[in-house]
Design a protein around this motif. Sequence first.
Motif, PDB file in Angstrom:
ATOM      1  N   VAL A  19     -54.633 -11.411   1.750  1.00 24.93           N
ATOM      2  CA  VAL A  19     -53.405 -11.539   1.040  1.00 24.93           C
ATOM      3  C   VAL A  19     -52.392 -10.688   1.887  1.00 24.93           C
ATOM      4  N   LEU A  20     -52.664  -9.758   2.576  1.00 27.38           N
ATOM      5  CA  LEU A  20     -51.484  -9.242   3.413  1.00 27.38           C
ATOM      6  C   LEU A  20     -51.327  -9.954   4.630  1.00 27.38           C
ATOM      7  N   MET A  21     -52.157 -10.619   4.944  1.00 27.24           N
ATOM      8  CA  MET A  21     -52.029 -11.633   5.979  1.00 27.24           C
ATOM      9  C   MET A  21     -51.206 -12.938   5.678  1.00 27.24           C
ATOM     10  N   LEU A  22     -51.534 -13.247   4.371  1.00 28.10           N
ATOM     11  CA  LEU A  22     -50.707 -14.369   4.020  1.00 28.10           C
ATOM     12  C   LEU A  22     -49.261 -14.150   3.703  1.00 28.10           C
ATOM     13  N   LEU A  23     -49.129 -12.825   3.364  1.00 29.80           N
ATOM     14  CA  LEU A  23     -47.658 -12.333   3.206  1.00 29.80           C
ATOM     15  C   LEU A  23     -46.925 -12.410   4.406  1.00 29.80           C
ATOM     16  N   VAL A  24     -47.516 -12.020   5.335  1.00 28.98           N
ATOM     17  CA  VAL A  24     -47.033 -12.044   6.785  1.00 28.98           C
ATOM     18  C   VAL A  24     -46.721 -13.374   7.197  1.00 28.98           C
ATOM     19  N   THR A  25     -47.473 -14.401   7.119  1.00 27.54           N
ATOM     20  CA  THR A  25     -47.600 -15.726   7.499  1.00 27.54           C
ATOM     21  C   THR A  25     -46.423 -16.449   6.738  1.00 27.54           C
ATOM     22  N   TYR A  26     -46.283 -15.908   5.474  1.00 29.99           N
ATOM     23  CA  TYR A  26     -45.206 -16.756   4.658  1.00 29.99           C
ATOM     24  C   TYR A  26     -43.873 -16.233   5.126  1.00 29.99           C
ATOM     25  N   PHE A  27     -43.566 -15.143   5.717  1.00 27.29           N
ATOM     26  CA  PHE A  27     -42.366 -14.721   5.785  1.00 27.29           C
ATOM     27  C   PHE A  27     -42.020 -14.906   7.262  1.00 27.29           C
ATOM     28  N   VAL A  28     -42.856 -15.452   8.040  1.00 27.60           N
ATOM     29  CA  VAL A  28     -42.453 -16.114   9.241  1.00 27.60           C
ATOM     30  C   VAL A  28     -42.716 -17.554   9.401  1.00 27.60           C
ATOM     31  N   ARG A  29     -42.966 -18.523   8.379  1.00 28.53           N
ATOM     32  CA  ARG A  29     -43.217 -19.694   8.211  1.00 28.53           C
ATOM     33  C   ARG A  29     -42.142 -20.530   8.669  1.00 28.53           C
ATOM     34  N   ASP A  30     -40.853 -20.063   8.642  1.00 24.14           N
ATOM     35  CA  ASP A  30     -39.667 -20.893   8.934  1.00 24.14           C
ATOM     36  C   ASP A  30     -38.946 -20.247  10.104  1.00 24.14           C
ATOM     37  N   VAL A  31     -39.484 -19.296  10.825  1.00 25.93           N
ATOM     38  CA  VAL A  31     -38.930 -18.550  12.025  1.00 25.93           C
ATOM     39  C   VAL A  31     -39.441 -19.456  13.253  1.00 25.93           C
ATOM     40  N   SER A  32     -38.352 -19.951  14.014  1.00 31.40           N
ATOM     41  CA  SER A  32     -38.782 -20.683  15.208  1.00 31.40           C
ATOM     42  C   SER A  32     -38.826 -19.956  16.243  1.00 31.40           C
ATOM     43  N   PHE A  33     -40.141 -20.457  17.061  1.00 32.87           N
ATOM     44  CA  PHE A  33     -40.223 -19.813  18.412  1.00 32.87           C
ATOM     45  C   PHE A  33     -39.889 -20.423  19.497  1.00 32.87           C
ATOM     46  N   GLY A  34     -38.400 -19.864  19.975  1.00 33.62           N
ATOM     47  CA  GLY A  34     -37.682 -20.139  20.889  1.00 33.62           C
ATOM     48  C   GLY A  34     -37.248 -21.657  20.770  1.00 33.62           C
ATOM     49  N   ASP A  74     -42.663 -23.793  14.493  1.00 28.79           N
ATOM     50  CA  ASP A  74     -42.312 -22.455  13.792  1.00 28.79           C
ATOM     51  C   ASP A  74     -43.446 -21.394  13.828  1.00 28.79           C
ATOM     52  N   LEU A  75     -43.079 -20.124  13.747  1.00 29.76           N
ATOM     53  CA  LEU A  75     -44.017 -19.074  14.228  1.00 29.76           C
ATOM     54  C   LEU A  75     -45.074 -18.999  13.540  1.00 29.76           C
ATOM     55  N   GLY A  76     -44.856 -19.319  11.945  1.00 35.86           N
ATOM     56  CA  GLY A  76     -45.812 -19.338  11.005  1.00 35.86           C
ATOM     57  C   GLY A  76     -47.154 -20.238  11.394  1.00 35.86           C
ATOM     58  N   THR A  77     -46.557 -21.253  11.950  1.00 35.59           N
ATOM     59  CA  THR A  77     -47.777 -22.314  12.486  1.00 35.59           C
ATOM     60  C   THR A  77     -48.482 -22.078  13.568  1.00 35.59           C
ATOM     61  N   LEU A  78     -47.955 -21.224  14.418  1.00 38.22           N
ATOM     62  CA  LEU A  78     -48.549 -20.578  15.368  1.00 38.22           C
ATOM     63  C   LEU A  78     -49.454 -19.413  15.080  1.00 38.22           C
ATOM     64  N   VAL A  79     -49.189 -18.761  13.959  1.00 36.73           N
ATOM     65  CA  VAL A  79     -49.467 -17.504  13.837  1.00 36.73           C
ATOM     66  C   VAL A  79     -50.789 -17.640  12.896  1.00 36.73           C
ATOM     67  N   LEU A  80     -50.903 -18.652  11.835  1.00 39.05           N
ATOM     68  CA  LEU A  80     -52.049 -18.913  10.964  1.00 39.05           C
ATOM     69  C   LEU A  80     -53.468 -18.842  11.658  1.00 39.05           C
ATOM     70  N   PRO A  81     -53.580 -19.973  12.612  1.00 40.01           N
ATOM     71  CA  PRO A  81     -54.915 -19.806  13.395  1.00 40.01           C
ATOM     72  C   PRO A  81     -55.012 -18.388  14.070  1.00 40.01           C
ATOM     73  N   SER A  82     -54.243 -17.908  14.561  1.00 37.61           N
ATOM     74  CA  SER A  82     -54.450 -16.544  15.599  1.00 37.61           C
ATOM     75  C   SER A  82     -54.919 -15.620  14.441  1.00 37.61           C
ATOM     76  N   ILE A  83     -54.246 -15.843  13.395  1.00 37.73           N
ATOM     77  CA  ILE A  83     -54.998 -14.473  12.533  1.00 37.73           C
ATOM     78  C   ILE A  83     -56.491 -14.810  11.895  1.00 37.73           C
ATOM     79  N   LEU A  84     -56.753 -16.198  11.998  1.00 41.87           N
ATOM     80  CA  LEU A  84     -58.394 -16.457  11.891  1.00 41.87           C
ATOM     81  C   LEU A  84     -59.048 -15.747  12.901  1.00 41.87           C
TER      82      LEU A  84
END
Length: 282
Positions: A37-52, A57-67
């Motif tokens: 749940v904590l990792m879901l919250l992190v993913t949610y808050f960065v889901r719309d943050v663009s990477f450069g 979006d950073l959230g798209t890159l982060v989710l599989p990394s967290i796995l």
Amino acid sequence: MSPTMSALRAGWSSGLIELRQSLTNAGDLLNHFLWPVLMLLVTYFVRDVSFGDTGFDLGTLVLPSILGMNSAMAMITMSQLLTMEREDGTLLRAKATPNGVAGYLTGKIVFVTLGLIVDLAIFLIPGLLIVPGLSIGSADAWLTLLWVLALGLIATLPIGAVLGSAFTSTRSQGLIMMPMMAMIASSGIFYPVSSLPDWVQVIAQIFPVYWLGLGMRSALLPDSAVAVEIGESWRHLETVAVLGAWAVLGLAIAPFVLRRMARRESGSTVAERREKALQRVG
């Protein structure tokens, strides 16, 4: 049935029983949900943050990394379980039965592996609804995720068993967390490693966490996302090579260390540890 097969079968049953107990116990169930749940919250808050200017979006890159990170954390779970049950005498009781240590370790592997799968599902299923842009519509994606997860567990669980054998007290397990957090921070889990200094990238590629994250990204991200990776490649061969090297190292060292630990276990050593624990409480 051979003694070894009997021990493995008993270990399998023991692991399933432990998993069922952990999923029906309120405290353990909270632990299963808390980190995802904590990792879901992190993913949610960065889901719309663009990477450069990559368009991702950073959230798209982060989710599989967290796995991948959570898969590597199974190493810590294995270490903590061995240390705790060595301290309370569970391992000594297993040692007293024929092939008991083999059955005990099999049970721990089954419990940690299946518990990890439950935790990953708790994170991944709602994560797929939160994060857009993932490539989850092909069988190849899920097959890649499965082989990366399987190889990652073979690489990390023996190392966790070695670490668990090295510590005689659960209090000393805290010594593992700081290096583990540093490893995660430098492995491109929450931000692509290609944006970090070159010397950090070199260190990150030594350890399994980076390769587990990379493997999960290769499974769940579209092919165009490879542009943010080192060398603009998913490097599957290198992933197999590095995780395989860690697996060989762990499987070579773990049996020796575990046999040595089991030989040193006795009623007097368990009693001594309990006395020290009571003195700290007092």
